[in-house]
Design an enzyme around this catalytic site. Sequence first.
Site, mmCIF file in Angstrom:
data_model
loop_
_atom_site.group_PDB
_atom_site.id
_atom_site.type_symbol
_atom_site.label_atom_id
_atom_site.label_comp_id
_atom_site.label_asym_id
_atom_site.label_seq_id
_atom_site.Cartn_x
_atom_site.Cartn_y
_atom_site.Cartn_z
ATOM 1 C CD GLU A 48 1.897 -16.901 -10.824
ATOM 2 O OE1 GLU A 48 0.896 -16.953 -10.090
ATOM 3 O OE2 GLU A 48 1.916 -16.324 -11.940
ATOM 4 C CB CYS A 80 0.691 -20.206 -12.740
ATOM 5 S SG CYS A 80 0.913 -18.922 -13.995
ATOM 6 C CB SER A 167 -5.341 24.254 -8.532
ATOM 7 O OG SER A 167 -5.035 23.839 -9.854
ATOM 8 C CB THR A 195 -10.654 19.417 -15.674
ATOM 9 O OG1 THR A 195 -11.416 19.334 -14.470
ATOM 10 C CG2 THR A 195 -9.176 19.269 -15.350
ATOM 11 N N GLY A 292 -13.210 18.221 -11.786
ATOM 12 C CA GLY A 292 -13.747 19.288 -10.963
ATOM 13 C C GLY A 292 -14.975 18.833 -10.197
#
Length: 360
Positions: A48, A80, A167, A195, A292
């Site tokens: 803002e 604000c 994959s 992974t 995984g």
Amino acid sequence: MERALDLAEGAAGGGAPRPAVGAVVVARDGETIVGEGATQPNPGAHAEAVALDMAHDAANGGTIYCTLEPHQFRSTTPPCSQAIIDAGIGRVVCPTVDPNPQVAGRGLEHLKSAGIEVINDVDDASQQRADELIEGFAKHVKTGLPFVTVKWAMSLDGKIATRGGDSKWITGSAARAHAHSLRYRSDAVMTGIGTVLADNPRLTARDPKSGTRVYGRPYIRVVVDSNAKMPDDAALLEEDGEVIQAVSNGEAANRRCEVIMAPSQTEDSVDLAAVVRHLGERGCINVLVEAGERLTGSLFDCGLVDKVVVYMSTDKIIGGSDALSPVGGSGPSVIHDVTRLKNVRMEQFGEDIAIIGYVG
């Protein structure tokens, strides 16, 4: 409001532990945009304030569209709501009440008490976007914990890779671009050592609008690595941003990253709840998990998942009893105890479908 939401989404992942907010100031004529802004990196200005500063005198008698209720107390920035009053704004359109107990409607009441018209009703699509923008902040401000989203991509028969581990790629470019936007908007991305060793990912992010790579996002990458097997040449170690290695035995921990000792009561495993708490203490409000079946299943078993995003290919069937599935872990023994999702929706990305839901 749509422009304000776009601005907020662009700021997501950059202002934690504060929420990503967008604001647009429209002149008295009801048409001309004279100011716009988004949450600046902490401890920078709120949306803002940025929008009002740009609008300057043109804000007088105009309307400000805010994606989240303006706060009415002094924090790291001035209130604000008072800035809006001082600017002479005549109307505020804001779909979402701030979940912070220090605000919780008081900002809107402050505006109303100054004679400013406050409108909360927006279309359903805008409301959904506004709510999703603050879901991480809403959880973190109440519990101190981050909002955990687990995502995976799978074939039509529910496989995340072939029996050989391939994959790339199960889903198309549109779905992958959306996945990159999730990384961009997250404070941390978590994966498992399996992974890292199998795919050697960088876990980088691309700007949701331009598609270009954004350096330094996500800010934190977390590798759950109970026995400290992460190699020194792991690709993610070369990227900008911090890397956290969560281990149960720190003797062989990688010295190129921050190490969290989080042993669980189970031998050779990490206390995932402790890791999530640590990220919350670091100010992370949104954590994305790309892992995984073992880590994903363990997170479900521990009740740490808040949201699920599943990208499903509609034209690929992998098959094979040894092909990888998305969720491992212990799992329940009866259907009554399965994890159930609520507020489930589907979105189309090219030929692929995304199923998005919240753990109920």
